[in-house]
Motif scaffolding. Structure first.
Motif, PDB file in Angstrom:
ATOM      1  N   HIS A  95       0.832  -1.203   0.000  1.00 54.73           N
ATOM      2  CA  HIS A  95       0.000   0.000   0.000  1.00 54.73           C
ATOM      3  C   HIS A  95       0.870   1.257   0.000  1.00 54.73           C
ATOM      4  N   ARG A  96       1.874   1.278   0.848  1.00 58.18           N
ATOM      5  CA  ARG A  96       2.760   2.445   0.917  1.00 58.18           C
ATOM      6  C   ARG A  96       3.528   2.647  -0.379  1.00 58.18           C
ATOM      7  N   ALA A  97       3.750   1.561  -1.113  1.00 53.46           N
ATOM      8  CA  ALA A  97       4.448   1.654  -2.403  1.00 53.46           C
ATOM      9  C   ALA A  97       3.496   1.973  -3.548  1.00 53.46           C
ATOM     10  N   GLY A  98       2.185   2.066  -3.265  1.00 48.56           N
ATOM     11  CA  GLY A  98       1.213   2.442  -4.285  1.00 48.56           C
ATOM     12  C   GLY A  98       0.612   1.290  -5.065  1.00 48.56           C
ATOM     13  N   PHE A  99       0.815   0.040  -4.597  1.00 50.32           N
ATOM     14  CA  PHE A  99       0.301  -1.121  -5.331  1.00 50.32           C
ATOM     15  C   PHE A  99      -0.924  -1.759  -4.686  1.00 50.32           C
ATOM     16  N   ALA A 100      -1.253  -1.394  -3.462  1.00 50.42           N
ATOM     17  CA  ALA A 100      -2.416  -1.965  -2.785  1.00 50.42           C
ATOM     18  C   ALA A 100      -3.351  -0.838  -2.371  1.00 50.42           C
ATOM     19  N   HIS A 101      -4.648  -1.066  -2.556  1.00 52.09           N
ATOM     20  CA  HIS A 101      -5.628  -0.008  -2.326  1.00 52.09           C
ATOM     21  C   HIS A 101      -6.857  -0.560  -1.609  1.00 52.09           C
ATOM     22  N   SER A 102      -7.585   0.348  -0.965  1.00 54.08           N
ATOM     23  CA  SER A 102      -8.828  -0.029  -0.303  1.00 54.08           C
ATOM     24  C   SER A 102      -9.965   0.881  -0.753  1.00 54.08           C
ATOM     25  N   LEU A 103     -11.153   0.301  -0.826  1.00 49.34           N
ATOM     26  CA  LEU A 103     -12.388   1.033  -1.091  1.00 49.34           C
ATOM     27  C   LEU A 103     -13.236   0.828   0.152  1.00 49.34           C
ATOM     28  N   GLU A 104     -13.625   1.917   0.800  1.00 48.70           N
ATOM     29  CA  GLU A 104     -14.184   1.824   2.148  1.00 48.70           C
ATOM     30  C   GLU A 104     -15.588   2.419   2.264  1.00 48.70           C
ATOM     31  N   THR A 105     -16.374   1.872   3.173  1.00 51.99           N
ATOM     32  CA  THR A 105     -17.677   2.438   3.525  1.00 51.99           C
ATOM     33  C   THR A 105     -17.599   2.917   4.976  1.00 51.99           C
ATOM     34  N   TRP A 106     -18.033   4.159   5.186  1.00 52.56           N
ATOM     35  CA  TRP A 106     -17.948   4.795   6.504  1.00 52.56           C
ATOM     36  C   TRP A 106     -19.331   5.222   6.969  1.00 52.56           C
ATOM     37  N   GLU A 107     -19.526   5.166   8.271  1.00 58.12           N
ATOM     38  CA  GLU A 107     -20.706   5.693   8.920  1.00 58.12           C
ATOM     39  C   GLU A 107     -20.213   6.775   9.879  1.00 58.12           C
ATOM     40  N   GLY A 108     -20.218   8.009   9.410  1.00 56.97           N
ATOM     41  CA  GLY A 108     -19.600   9.077  10.192  1.00 56.97           C
ATOM     42  C   GLY A 108     -18.100   8.848  10.296  1.00 56.97           C
TER      43      GLY A 108
END
Length: 212
Positions: A95-108
């Motif tokens: 992730h820090r190297a730019g190859f791993a990512h997240s798509l997130e759902t937030w409640e507040g």
């Protein structure tokens, strides 16, 4: 197995294999190259009527890479998991190297669901997802599918096909078919971040109608 580095891990993905651990407290990792591979056809994510209504209601805020480590933690927070300490550390480095990512759902201010994976060329290798609210991970997947299409990706790898993923449109292909698709996808220059902020629900649903 020799020590796995982020560089070795990326080479493994490019060759169609990925690592797993037997359980959370396992010291060792092993490589996996399934005979049958799960994939999501791009544009093939099935949005049911009930899920479409939920998306219109916008029950969650959608974010990209806001809390990658939190998503990783959420995915590992279950009685049985293949995410051990080594896996956790490796994907943080990717992730820090730019190859791993997240798509997130937030409640507040609360992270309630998400999915993460690795990108290489035009391939997205989905790793895991979690949900602490109804439909949180399904909505995350809907937004992820839209992002991959807008970013120019050609392959959405789910590793294995589960009943849950099949109900959402994922299919199973042979190892030979997968490696052929992977080879083509790796020749493409896609960009996970280029689509910018997540679209509003209306635009997401409009675009899903055009690609399904």
């Amino acid at each position: 197995m020799s020590e796995i580095t982020p560089q070795l891990l990326l080479r493994a993905y490019a060759a169609g294999i990925f690592p797993m651990a037997e359980r959370r407290d396992s010291e060792e990792l092993f490589w996996v190259d399934p005979q049958e591979r799960g994939v999501f056809p791009l544009g093939g994510f099935h949005i049911s009527r009930s899920l479409r209504r939920r998306i219109r209601q916008a029950p969650f805020q959608i974010a990209v890479n806001k809390d990658f480590e939190g998503v990783l933690t959420g995915c590992a927070d279950r009685p049985e998991t293949w995410i051990n300490e080594k896996i956790f550390a490796l994907y943080i480095q990717l992730h820090r190297a730019g190859f791993a990512h997240s798509l997130e759902t937030w409640e507040g201010d609360t992270l309630v669901g998400g999915v993460y994976g690795v990108t290489l060329g035009g391939a997205f290798f989905g790793e895991s997802m979690f949900s602490h609210r109804r439909d949180a991970s399904k909505i995350a997947l809907a937004y992820l599918m839209d992002r991959l299409i807008q970013g120019g990706f050609r392959l959405f790898d789910t590793q294995f096909l589960t009943d849950h993923l099949a109900s959402l449109g994922a299919i199973e292909i042979t190892r030979k078919q997968y490696h052929a698709r992977l080879k083509e996808a790796l020749q493409v220059r896609a960009d996970f971040l280029s689509p910018g902020p997540p679209p509003n629900p209306q635009l997401l649903l409009q675009r899903s109608n055009q690609t399904s």
